[in-house]
Design a protein around this motif. Structure first.
Motif, PDB file in Angstrom:
ATOM      1  N   ARG A  60      21.251  19.182  48.375  1.00  0.00           N
ATOM      2  CA  ARG A  60      21.222  19.030  46.929  1.00  0.00           C
ATOM      3  C   ARG A  60      22.624  19.203  46.344  1.00  0.00           C
ATOM      4  O   ARG A  60      23.379  20.080  46.755  1.00  0.00           O
ATOM      5  CB  ARG A  60      20.271  20.050  46.297  1.00  0.00           C
ATOM      6  CG  ARG A  60      18.837  19.902  46.756  1.00  0.00           C
ATOM      7  CD  ARG A  60      17.847  20.524  45.801  1.00  0.00           C
ATOM      8  NE  ARG A  60      18.047  21.943  45.614  1.00  0.00           N
ATOM      9  CZ  ARG A  60      17.154  22.742  45.021  1.00  0.00           C
ATOM     10  NH1 ARG A  60      16.018  22.232  44.587  1.00  0.00           N
ATOM     11  NH2 ARG A  60      17.390  24.017  44.879  1.00  0.00           N
ATOM     12  N   PHE A  99      15.919  16.147  40.088  1.00  0.00           N
ATOM     13  CA  PHE A  99      16.780  15.548  41.101  1.00  0.00           C
ATOM     14  C   PHE A  99      16.418  14.086  41.324  1.00  0.00           C
ATOM     15  O   PHE A  99      15.266  13.694  41.187  1.00  0.00           O
ATOM     16  CB  PHE A  99      16.656  16.288  42.440  1.00  0.00           C
ATOM     17  CG  PHE A  99      17.270  17.658  42.442  1.00  0.00           C
ATOM     18  CD1 PHE A  99      18.602  17.845  42.781  1.00  0.00           C
ATOM     19  CD2 PHE A  99      16.515  18.770  42.108  1.00  0.00           C
ATOM     20  CE1 PHE A  99      19.170  19.103  42.789  1.00  0.00           C
ATOM     21  CE2 PHE A  99      17.074  20.032  42.109  1.00  0.00           C
ATOM     22  CZ  PHE A  99      18.405  20.201  42.449  1.00  0.00           C
ATOM     23  N   TYR A 115      20.636  14.484  47.402  1.00  0.00           N
ATOM     24  CA  TYR A 115      19.949  14.448  46.116  1.00  0.00           C
ATOM     25  C   TYR A 115      20.952  14.802  45.018  1.00  0.00           C
ATOM     26  O   TYR A 115      21.629  15.830  45.101  1.00  0.00           O
ATOM     27  CB  TYR A 115      18.806  15.466  46.068  1.00  0.00           C
ATOM     28  CG  TYR A 115      17.746  15.274  47.139  1.00  0.00           C
ATOM     29  CD1 TYR A 115      16.550  14.621  46.847  1.00  0.00           C
ATOM     30  CD2 TYR A 115      17.947  15.753  48.431  1.00  0.00           C
ATOM     31  CE1 TYR A 115      15.575  14.456  47.832  1.00  0.00           C
ATOM     32  CE2 TYR A 115      16.986  15.583  49.413  1.00  0.00           C
ATOM     33  CZ  TYR A 115      15.802  14.941  49.110  1.00  0.00           C
ATOM     34  OH  TYR A 115      14.845  14.776  50.080  1.00  0.00           O
ATOM     35  N   ARG A 117      21.718  15.830  41.032  1.00  0.00           N
ATOM     36  CA  ARG A 117      21.084  16.443  39.865  1.00  0.00           C
ATOM     37  C   ARG A 117      21.093  15.448  38.710  1.00  0.00           C
ATOM     38  O   ARG A 117      22.082  14.744  38.491  1.00  0.00           O
ATOM     39  CB  ARG A 117      21.822  17.718  39.462  1.00  0.00           C
ATOM     40  CG  ARG A 117      21.692  18.838  40.491  1.00  0.00           C
ATOM     41  CD  ARG A 117      22.522  20.046  40.133  1.00  0.00           C
ATOM     42  NE  ARG A 117      22.380  21.051  41.187  1.00  0.00           N
ATOM     43  CZ  ARG A 117      21.492  22.030  41.185  1.00  0.00           C
ATOM     44  NH1 ARG A 117      20.655  22.147  40.158  1.00  0.00           N
ATOM     45  NH2 ARG A 117      21.430  22.890  42.179  1.00  0.00           N
TER      46      ARG A 117
END
Length: 471
Positions: A60, A99, A115, A117
């Motif tokens: 992430r 996400f 991923y 944001r």
């Protein structure tokens, strides 16, 4: 010689295995960024992977943004996942609010899924009673999901009639507090709350700490571990108690005084029993402090700031966890920073207040004995009456020394950075303490010193100070 080599190799093996064991103790291997692999060993970006068995790393984007491999962190690791046929990115990705799947890369038997944001937008509306300095009524603030919300500052708001109304705070339309971090969805209308300043007075025993906008480019004397490079903060005006909560004040609300430290008056005479009522309370857990805050708020008809188990009434929270227990529900306490009740300061609020608009090493002076009760002048024996040393520039006493003061923030081992919101990081294991105490040497009671401990732990130097939202 052979035995020496064997012992050396065995030692290295043990070190490596220990590292792997520690790294994998939570079921996750150490995060190995894609940049550790050569270009020949991986494809740049793929939308489909061949049938087979793969290790899946879900990465992430950090709240600081960026699109380089170092700008992502491991979220979920799947050590073994089998695909019976060629699979697309949508087959591999895990959908999470806030996400969006960016891409994936393939390296031999490992797949890395990235991923990003989402960018979230909040709109702040002043209504008909004022405008921003540029004449507009609304302002849009955007940021990455999970990053801190820098709300428009009071200093940038002009009242339509300065003699009648004053901007107080931002609220959601339903009256709820504005989130301190960007949620998964846009919010189209956050409304201003206006008050008549003639109806507002600073409570007795409190002083108003002025608002400040920090750009993250300032130089601080002494240096700051809180106001770091790039960390932009709007600290709204707030009321802070000019003294640490005393034994008498604590007993009045909680029914008893837990203090263990010896107590002395300004002349060094030892105090016992009721005579020690004007000394700061000590041996207080962080949890005890927030119970006190809500109980006192309720008793005075104010809106409590803290919620645990869905309630603001400490009577429904159950027994305060002790130093040997862990209670997830107590750990998940939340704070409404704009309620009018009592609360603990954030670290940013505490340090801004402690500095007092000055550039002293200690809160109010470069001469420690003018402003602080600390190890050398207390002879390491106990606390001293509050407000018996010189106040700092904002009129606050004992911001250096006497007792350690609990703050709201979770402690972050790596320290704060440019992305840390004003209320601190969202989770952790320890809560922060500031001020230093009667037991510490001079270097430990400077305005920039930081401590931490479990919120369920108490010691005979641990106390606290109150703040309230300035209406």
């Amino acid at each position: 010689m052979k035995n020496t080599i064997k012992r050396t190799l065995f030692g290295l093996f043990c070190v490596v295995m220990a590292y792997v064991f520690v790294s994998c103790s939570n079921g996750e291997p150490p995060f190995i960024p894609v940049v550790n692999y050569t270009e020949e060993g991986m494809s740049s970006s793929v939308n489909e992977i061949p049938a087979g068995t793969y290790k899946i790393y879900h990465l992430r984007q950090k709240t600081t943004g960026g699109t380089n491999p170092d700008d992502y962190e491991q979220y979920i690791y799947e050590p073994k996942k089998k695909f019976s046929k060629a699979s697309k990115l949508s087959d591999v990705a895990i959908l999470e609010p806030g996400f969006s799947v960016k891409t994936m890369t393939l390296n031999e038997d490992a797949v890395y899924v990235y991923y990003n944001r989402n960018t979230i937008t909040y709109t702040f509306n002043l209504g008909d009673k004022g405008s921003f300095a540029d004449g507009t009524k609304t302002r849009t603030v955007s940021g990455l999901y999970g990053s801190g919300v820098l709300k428009p500052a009071r200093a940038d708001i002009v009242s339509s009639d300065a003699t009648k109304y004053r901007f107080s705070k931002w609220r959601m339309k339903d009256g709820a507090s504005v989130p301190s971090g960007f949620g998964a969805d846009n919010i189209d209308d956050i409304v201003a709350v206006w008050v008549d300043p003639s109806t507002i007075t600073v409570p007795e025993g409190f002083v108003e700490i002025p608002a400040v906008s920090i750009t993250g480019s300032e130089e601080w004397t002494p240096y700051s571990n809180i106001f770091v490079s790039g960390r932009k903060l709007n600290i709204e005006a707030f009321w802070m108690s000019d003294h640490e909560v005393t034994r008498d004040e604590y007993t009045k609300i909680m029914g008893s005084d837990p203090s263990l430290a010896a107590a002395y008056d300004k002349d060094g005479s030892k105090l016992t029993g009721a005579a020690a009522g004007n000394n700061p309370v000590d041996y207080v857990r962080w949890y005890d402090a927030i119970v006190y805050c809500n109980k006192r708020s309720i008793g005075e008809g104010l809106t409590p700031c803290y919620t645990i188990k869905g309630s603001t009434d400490p009577e429904s929270w159950g027994t305060v966890p002790d130093s040997f227990s862990f209670d997830r529900e107590w750990e998940a306490a939340v704070c409404d920073f704009e309620a009018d009740g009592y609360r603990l300061p954030t670290e940013a609020e505490w340090e801004w207040a402690a500095r007092g608009g000055e550039s002293y090493e200690y809160a109010g002076s470069d001469n420690i004995d003018d402003v602080a009760w600390y190890g050398r002048n207390t002879r390491y024996t106990g606390s001293w009456e509050v407000k018996t040393k010189k106040a700092n520039g904002y009129g606050l006493y004992d911001m250096s020394g006497n007792v350690d003061e609990w703050c709201w923030d979770w402690d972050r081992y790596e320290g704060v950075d440019s992305s840390t919101p004003g209320s601190g990081v969202p989770s952790g294991s320890d809560r922060c303490l500031r001020s230093g105490s009667w037991f510490y040497e001079a270097s430990y009671v400077q305005v920039n010193r930081h401590y931490n401990n479990r919120p369920s732990y108490r010691y005979n130097t641990y106390g606290f100070r109150l703040v309230r939202f300035a209406q």
